[in-house]
Design a protein around this motif. Structure first.
Motif: not given
Length: 552
Positions: A186-188, A208, A210, A212, A359
């Motif tokens: 995951q990149y947030t 926000e 994200t 996946t 999340q």
């Protein structure tokens, strides 16, 4: 690599770090294991919430957030464990087979602190050897990397992180296939504004986002990559005695590898609050929302009520009840801190998706949050309180999270009704925790949406009920005994009527600190699994384990 799918994972977090090491053999892992990076150390943490929430800490980087007590550091570590299990294929349709699993896990954690920037990381390589070749020997990397930045003081902040771990997904029971392995990364990215114009007027806005990614998928089910976004803006005027609030949000889930599902929920609200006493305020809510699934959309007005009650620093109640497009929804939270006792209730009914639920805390309720509230009076300084919580978890051997319902992977919109009760009691040498949960998840089908079977998507209609208990006793200043138990039941209804899984797990563990940097753990566990119509044959597993971890 071949690993075994677990059609039902209930969340029993291990009672100490090395139990994680002992349970990493896929197919016989304690269901719901919270995959803290093996071999690493716990990074200084903050708690969810803000200064208005009963003494909890603000997120790092917000306008009033302190820095953690520990500054710059680099912490290498290594862990080793040996597990002797009677059934390496526990939870699968493969005939039972005993095996000895040896795990060696080197890791490293670091943190850098500056006046405007914090960076952190925690990485590990978990090497697993199966003496009887139940599975292929593997080396599994996992880790997290992130930063918190203060870009413009009292205005603009930025958070970012990357998290990678194995076996983070759980398909619903009717999708069980017997073999599974996958890695989620995951990149947030999350820029946000937090500004107080004065003591009564506050502006908050956050974006926000994200992404996946699922790799190495051998589940037999269609596990798609996805993107989850939550955009919010909120302006609040504190009741003095009359107050108001305006907020807007857009929540979007997109599964990027398939056209099966795109979810979007757009909401605009206004609210009026009146402070009837210094400790109680209530008011009315009105607004409008548009909910769409890519196949159909629905517009609906919103109206409801809100109440907040804070009779003292240790008691809190917040409740919102609204009429929305799916019927009546609510979000009710209550907590009570009484010296060494902490109790919390969370009850929510709202639409969701797998990526949206991901999340939140997917594998349990944060015990750190409960302890943070409990220690608020003893440690008024938030940074000192964060360190005290970490010390308390290390001394008592309490789990970092408490059991909660499973977040089943599904590419359909769902309506979730979740009730969770948690508690922790600390005595001079004894500690107790309890978590009780009930969740009803049902398919959310808008008028005009094709049936699930036309979309090749399995139904998510399930009840989940469970209770987890943990007891710890400090035998000596360096030795602790921990006992844990979990009873959990998943029952299908509607299209899934007749599908059920019942799980019982017991753990006994002894931990001893051999030196300030070295911990030895000895333990045993017993797991029982009763299933109906899920294709699972193996129902029992017994294991003993030993593990040691050392921080350099």
């Amino acid at each position: 690599m071949q690993t075994a799918s677990r059609p039902v994972l209930f969340a029993l977090t291990p009672l100490a770090f090395c139990l994680l090491q002992a349970g990493t053999a896929y197919g016989q892992t304690i269901p719901g294991l919270n995959l803290t990076v093996p071999g690493g150390v716990t990074l200084p943490q903050t708690f969810e919430g803000d200064e208005t929430q009963g003494g909890l800490l603000t997120p790092l980087g917000s306008a009033s957030a302190p820095l953690p007590a520990r500054g710059n550091f680099v912490q290498p570590s290594v862990g080793m464990s040996v597990v002797q299990t009677s059934n390496a294929y526990f939870g699968t349709a493969t005939p039972a087979r005993s095996d000895t699993i040896v795990s060696i896990t080197p890791g490293i954690a670091f943190q850098t602190m500056g006046p405007e920037l914090r960076t952190y990381g925690n990485f590990a390589l978990n090497g697993q050897y199966y003496a009887r070749s139940s599975y292929s020997n593997t080396v599994l990397p996992s880790g997290t990397l992130g930063l918190n930045a203060r870009l413009i003081d009292q205005w603009l902040y930025f958070d970012a992180n990357v998290l990678s771990q194995q076996n983070a997904l759980t398909t619903i029971p009717s999708q069980s296939t017997g073999t599974a392995t996958y890695t989620t990364t995951q990149y947030t990215l999350s820029p946000y504004i937090d500004h107080r114009f004065d003591d009564n007027l506050r502006l908050r806005a956050r974006s926000e986002n994200t992404w996946t990614q699922i790799s190495g998928n051998q589940t037999g089910a269609d596990l798609s990559n996805g993107r989850y976004g939550l955009q919010t803006i909120r302006l609040d005027r504190r009741p003095t005695p009359l107050g108001w609030g305006l907020d807007a949000r857009q929540e979007e889930t997109v599964y990027t590898d398939t056209g099966a599902l795109t979810l979007r929920d757009e909401i605009a609200r206004g609210r009026v609050l009146y402070a009837f006493t210094p400790h109680f305020e209530a008011g009315l809510i009105g607004g409008y929302e548009r909910y769409s699934t890519g196949y159909a959309s629905l517009n609906h007005s919103i109206y409801g009520v809100q109440a907040n009650w804070r009779p003292n620093l240790y008691t809190r109640f917040d409740g919102v009840v609204e009429r929305r497009f799916f019927g009546t929804g609510w979000d009710i939270n209550a907590s009570q801190q009484i010296q060494h006792l902490s109790l919390r209730l969370n009850w929510n009914r709202a639409p969701s998706s797998y990526l949206a639920s991901l999340q939140t805390i997917p594998s349990g309720v944060s015990l750190s949050t409960l302890l943070g509230g409990m220690l608020a009076s003893q440690f008024p300084d938030p940074a000192a309180r964060a360190q005290a919580v970490q010390n308390l978890l290390a001394v008592t051997g309490l789990p970092a999270t408490l059991p909660n319902a499973v977040n089943y992977y599904t590419q359909s919109a769902t309506l979730q009704n979740t009730l969770t009760l948690t508690g922790v009691l600390l005595a001079q040498r004894n500690s107790y925790t309890v978590s009780v949960f009930h969740t009803k998840t049902q398919d959310l089908i808008l008028p005009g949406t094709p049936p699930l079977n036309n979309l090749l998507i399995a139904s998510a209609d399930y009840y989940q009920n469970g209770i987890g208990l943990s007891y710890g006793r400090r035998l000596t200043p360096v030795t602790s005994l921990n006992v844990g138990a979990l009873w959990a039941l998943s029952t299908g209804f509607g299209p899934n009527k007749g599908v059920s899984t019942r799980q019982t797990t017991f753990i006994v563990q002894l931990s001893r600190r051999l030196s300030p940097q070295t911990i030895l753990v000895l333990g045993a566990r017993r797991q029982l699994l009763d299933t109906a119509n899920t294709g699972i044959l193996n129902a029992n597993e017994s294991a003993i384990y030993a593990g040691v971890t050392h921080q350099f």
